[in-house]
Design an enzyme around this catalytic site. Structure first.
Site, PDB file in Angstrom:
ATOM      1  N   GLU A  57       0.846  -1.203   0.000  1.00 33.10           N
ATOM      2  CA  GLU A  57       0.000   0.000   0.000  1.00 33.10           C
ATOM      3  C   GLU A  57       0.881   1.252   0.000  1.00 33.10           C
ATOM      4  OE1 GLU A  57      -2.435   0.502   3.543  1.00 33.10           O
ATOM      5  OE2 GLU A  57      -3.831   1.768   2.444  1.00 33.10           O
ATOM      6  N   SER A 106      -0.913   6.614   9.868  1.00 34.89           N
ATOM      7  CA  SER A 106      -0.890   8.030  10.268  1.00 34.89           C
ATOM      8  C   SER A 106       0.578   8.474  10.399  1.00 34.89           C
ATOM      9  CB  SER A 106      -1.626   8.220  11.594  1.00 34.89           C
ATOM     10  OG  SER A 106      -0.875   7.644  12.637  1.00 34.89           O
TER      11      SER A 106
HETATM   12  C1  LIG Z   1      -9.207   8.822   3.241  1.00 38.40           C
HETATM   13  C2  LIG Z   1      -9.074   7.576   4.055  1.00 38.40           C
HETATM   14  C3  LIG Z   1      -9.239   6.341   3.451  1.00 38.40           C
HETATM   15  C4  LIG Z   1      -9.134   5.168   4.208  1.00 38.40           C
HETATM   16  N1  LIG Z   1      -9.353   3.964   3.576  1.00 38.40           N
HETATM   17  C5  LIG Z   1      -9.305   2.832   4.321  1.00 38.40           C
HETATM   18  C6  LIG Z   1      -9.593   1.572   3.704  1.00 38.40           C
HETATM   19  O1  LIG Z   1      -9.876   1.475   2.500  1.00 38.40           O
HETATM   20  N2  LIG Z   1      -9.576   0.465   4.479  1.00 38.40           N
HETATM   21  C7  LIG Z   1      -9.267   0.524   5.808  1.00 38.40           C
HETATM   22  O2  LIG Z   1      -9.240  -0.535   6.452  1.00 38.40           O
HETATM   23  N3  LIG Z   1      -8.993   1.697   6.420  1.00 38.40           N
HETATM   24  C8  LIG Z   1      -9.012   2.848   5.713  1.00 38.40           C
HETATM   25  N4  LIG Z   1      -8.758   4.053   6.321  1.00 38.40           N
HETATM   26  C9  LIG Z   1      -8.549   4.084   7.776  1.00 38.40           C
HETATM   27  C10 LIG Z   1      -7.130   4.340   8.184  1.00 38.40           C
HETATM   28  O3  LIG Z   1      -6.325   3.230   7.886  1.00 38.40           O
HETATM   29  C11 LIG Z   1      -7.174   4.632   9.699  1.00 38.40           C
HETATM   30  O4  LIG Z   1      -7.894   5.831   9.871  1.00 38.40           O
HETATM   31  C12 LIG Z   1      -5.790   4.766  10.252  1.00 38.40           C
HETATM   32  O5  LIG Z   1      -5.161   3.520  10.300  1.00 38.40           O
HETATM   33  C13 LIG Z   1      -5.812   5.365  11.688  1.00 38.40           C
HETATM   34  O6  LIG Z   1      -6.669   4.629  12.500  1.00 38.40           O
HETATM   35  P1  LIG Z   1      -7.798   5.368  13.372  1.00 38.40           P
HETATM   36  O7  LIG Z   1      -8.560   6.287  12.485  1.00 38.40           O
HETATM   37  O8  LIG Z   1      -8.552   4.309  14.096  1.00 38.40           O
HETATM   38  O9  LIG Z   1      -7.011   6.260  14.407  1.00 38.40           O
HETATM   39  P2  LIG Z   1      -6.254   5.760  15.713  1.00 38.40           P
HETATM   40  O10 LIG Z   1      -5.454   4.569  15.407  1.00 38.40           O
HETATM   41  O11 LIG Z   1      -7.253   5.664  16.816  1.00 38.40           O
HETATM   42  O12 LIG Z   1      -5.296   6.974  15.975  1.00 38.40           O
HETATM   43  C14 LIG Z   1      -5.725   8.192  16.593  1.00 38.40           C
HETATM   44  C15 LIG Z   1      -4.503   9.082  16.760  1.00 38.40           C
HETATM   45  O13 LIG Z   1      -3.543   8.451  17.619  1.00 38.40           O
HETATM   46  C16 LIG Z   1      -2.282   8.341  16.968  1.00 38.40           C
HETATM   47  N5  LIG Z   1      -1.642   7.084  17.332  1.00 38.40           N
HETATM   48  C17 LIG Z   1      -2.180   5.842  17.263  1.00 38.40           C
HETATM   49  N6  LIG Z   1      -1.279   4.903  17.646  1.00 38.40           N
HETATM   50  C18 LIG Z   1      -0.128   5.563  17.946  1.00 38.40           C
HETATM   51  C19 LIG Z   1       1.158   5.162  18.407  1.00 38.40           C
HETATM   52  N7  LIG Z   1       1.462   3.884  18.600  1.00 38.40           N
HETATM   53  N8  LIG Z   1       2.094   6.124  18.597  1.00 38.40           N
HETATM   54  C20 LIG Z   1       1.809   7.436  18.385  1.00 38.40           C
HETATM   55  N9  LIG Z   1       0.596   7.872  17.977  1.00 38.40           N
HETATM   56  C21 LIG Z   1      -0.367   6.965  17.744  1.00 38.40           C
HETATM   57  C22 LIG Z   1      -2.592   8.410  15.494  1.00 38.40           C
HETATM   58  O14 LIG Z   1      -1.511   8.908  14.749  1.00 38.40           O
HETATM   59  C23 LIG Z   1      -3.779   9.366  15.446  1.00 38.40           C
HETATM   60  O15 LIG Z   1      -3.328  10.698  15.463  1.00 38.40           O
HETATM   61  C24 LIG Z   1      -8.850   5.245   5.595  1.00 38.40           C
HETATM   62  C25 LIG Z   1      -8.658   6.491   6.205  1.00 38.40           C
HETATM   63  C26 LIG Z   1      -8.776   7.641   5.456  1.00 38.40           C
HETATM   64  C27 LIG Z   1      -8.566   8.972   6.135  1.00 38.40           C
END
Ligand SMILES: Cc1cc2nc3c(=O)[nH]c(=O)nc-3n(C[C@H](O)[C@H](O)[C@H](O)COP(=O)(O)OP(=O)(O)OC[C@H]3O[C@@H](n4cnc5c(N)ncnc54)[C@H](O)[C@@H]3O)c2cc1C
Length: 381
Positions: free
Chosen positions: A245, A362
Site C-alpha cells: 500500500e 498516520s
Molecule cells: C481517506 C481515508 C481512506 C481510508 N481507507 C481505508 C480503507 O480502505 N480500508 C481501511 O481498512 N482503512 C481505511 N482508512 C482508515 C485508516 O487506515 C485509519 O484511519 C488509520 O489507520 C488510523 O486509525 P484510526 O482512524 O482508528 O485512528 P487511531 O489509530 O485511533 O489513531 C488516533 C490518533 O492516535 C495516533 N496514534 C495511534 N497509535 C499511535 C502510536 N502507537 N504512537 C503514536 N501515535 C499513535 C494516530 O496517529 C492518530 O493521530 C482510511 C482512512 C482515510 C482517512
C-alpha cells in the site's frame, strides 16, 4: 545512477503518451471534483481499456496476465497519467494491495480466480482492515471469524473502507483466535461483497464525497478456500498488504504532487506578485518535490532488486502527505479572495489532503516505523 529514461523507457513513455492522447476523452481530463472515481460506469470502462492496452499490472508477471515490465515503467505510467490528468484505474486496492498479496500468499486456484479479473476491472476490491476500535492498532481487530466445517462465519464491523460501495471483494482481517496472543490471533480472508449478510453504508467526507464506508458483517459465510495464508497468520499477510500500500502510494502520489506543484507555480505567478517571502515558500515546495522524487527512485532500486517494497515507502508516504497539506494550504492562501470564484480545485484539494496524514498509516505511526525499523531506535512502547 543515471536517472534519465533509457531508450526502452523513452519508447514506452512516448507510446503511452500517444495512446492517452488518442483514447482519453477530452471531457474526462482534468479535475472533476473526484466524482469520476465513484460509481460512474466510465470508471470501469476506462480501467478495462487500460487493461486491454496492456497498462494494468505493468509489473505483474506475464503468467498472471501482467506485462512483466520493470518498476521504472510503473513510475513512468503514473507520471504520464498525472500529466494527462487521466482518471486512475478504479481497481486501486486490487492492483496495489489485494493483487500483490494474493501473488505472495495465494494458492494456484486463488491466483487463477482473481488476478486477471483485478487487472481487467471485472472485480473491484476494497480493504477491510480498520474498525471503530482498531485503526493504527490493526492487531486489535475484533471482527470475528468462526470456523464451521468448510466455511468461516464472519460477524463484526469495519470502517473507512474506500470503494466498498462499488467493490466485489474485500480483503478482510479477522480475529479467529481471541484467546491467542496478539499477532497470532488473526486470519486473513477474501470476502465476496455480494454475499448475504454484508451491508455497506457510505460515509460522507469533508469534501462532500462518499469515498469510504462502514461495512457490517452478519453471519457472512466465507469458504475456507478464500483464506489467504494459514489460520492465525493473518498479521503476516496483512503486513504484505501494508508494505505494498505504501509503496504504491509513493509512486502514484509523487506524480500527483508534481501536478500540484506545477499548479502552485501558476497560481503564484497569476495571483501573488513577487514578494520574496512567497517566492521562498513556493521554491521550498519545488525543492521538497525533487527530494521526494529522488527518494522514490531509490525505493524503486530496492523494489527492482528484491521484489519487496522497502521501508522507504513509509518515509515517502510521510513526506508526501505532509507536503500535500502544506502545498494546498499555500495554494489557497495565494489565491486569496479569488478562491471564491476559482474552479474549486485548491479548496477541494485542501479538504481532501486532511485525510492524507491518516490513511495508509498516520504520520505518528510512520514516524515510529522509521525510528524503529530504519534507524534502529528503541521501541516507543
Ligand atoms: C481517506 C481515508 C481512506 C481510508 N481507507 C481505508 C480503507 O480502505 N480500508 C481501511 O481498512 N482503512 C481505511 N482508512 C482508515 C485508516 O487506515 C485509519 O484511519 C488509520 O489507520 C488510523 O486509525 P484510526 O482512524 O482508528 O485512528 P487511531 O489509530 O485511533 O489513531 C488516533 C490518533 O492516535 C495516533 N496514534 C495511534 N497509535 C499511535 C502510536 N502507537 N504512537 C503514536 N501515535 C499513535 C494516530 O496517529 C492518530 O493521530 C482510511 C482512512 C482515510 C482517512
Amino acid at each position: 545512477m543515471d536517472l534519465r529514461d533509457t531508450s526502452e523507457e523513452a519508447a514506452f513513455r512516448a507510446q503511452l503518451r500517444t495512446w492517452l492522447d488518442a483514447n482519453l476523452p477530452e471531457e474526462r481530463r482534468g479535475w472533476r471534483g473526484g466524482e469520476q472515481r465513484f460509481g460512474d460506469a466510465f470508471g470501469r470502462e476506462w480501467s478495462h481499456k487500460l487493461y486491454e492496452a496492456g497498462y494494468a499490472g505493468l509489473t505483474w508477471p506475464k503468467e498472471v496476465g501482467g506485462a512483466g515490465a520493470p518498476y521504472s515503467f510503473q513510475a513512468i505510467f503514473y507520471e504520464e497519467m498525472a500529466r494527462a490528468q487521466a482518471p486512475a484505474h478504479v481497481g486501486v486496492i486490487g492492483l496495489g494491495m489485494a493483487g500483490p498479496t494474493i501473488m505472495a500468499h495465494g494458492t494456484g486456484e486463488q491466483k487463477q480466480a482473481h488476478l486477471a479479473k483485478i487487472l481487467s476491472a471485472e472485480e473491484i476490491w476494497c480493504q477491510g482492515f480498520s474498525e471503530p476500535d482498531a485503526g493504527s492498532d490493526l492487531a486489535a481487530s475484533r471482527t470475528g471469524a468462526e470456523r464451521r466445517g468448510e466455511v468461516y462465519v464472519v460477524n463484526g464491523q469495519k470502517v473507512w473502507s474506500s470503494f466498498a460501495h462499488i467493490a466485489d471483494y474485500c480483503i478482510l482481517v479477522t480475529q479467529q483466535f481471541p484467546e491467542e496472543p496478539r499477532y497470532k490471533n488473526l486470519t486473513y480472508l477474501m470476502v465476496d461483497m455480494h454475499s448475504p449478510g454484508v451491508e455497506v453504508r457510505p460515509l460522507r467526507q469533508i469534501t462532500g464525497e462518499a469515498e469510504f464506508n462502514e461495512i457490517f458483517f452478519t453471519d457472512v459465510e466465507v469458504p475456507v478456500s478464500n483464506r489467504l495464508g494459514e489460520e492465525g497468520e493473518g498479521w503476516q499477510v496483512a503486513m504484505t498488504t501494508l508494505l505494498h500500500e505504501r509503496a504504491t502510494l509513493g509512486f502514484a502520489l509523487t506524480a500527483a504532487l508534481d501536478l500540484g506543484v506545477g499548479r502552485l507555480l501558476e497560481t503564484a505567478r497569476e495571483h501573488a506578485g513577487c514578494d520574496s517571502g512567497t517566492r521562498e515558500r513556493v521554491a521550498a515546495e519545488w525543492i521538497e518535490l525533487q527530494a521526494l522524487r529522488y527518494t522514490n527512485y531509490r525505493a524503486l532500486g530496492t523494489y527492482q532488486h528484491t521484489g519487496v517494497p522497502g521501508p522507504e515507502g513509509s518515509a515517502i508516504k510521510l513526506r508526501w502527505s505532509e507536503q500535500n497539506q502544506r502545498l494546498t494550504k499555500l495554494g489557497r492562501e495565494l489565491l486569496g479572495a479569488d478562491s471564491i470564484v476559482d474552479d474549486g480545485w485548491w479548496h477541494y484539494q485542501q479538504l481532501r489532503s486532511r485525510g492524507n496524514t491518516i490513511e495508509a498509516g498516520s504520520s505518528e505511526v510512520l514516524r515510529n516505523i522509521i525510528a524503529e525499523r530504519v534507524l534502529g531506535l528503541p521501541r516507543s512502547r
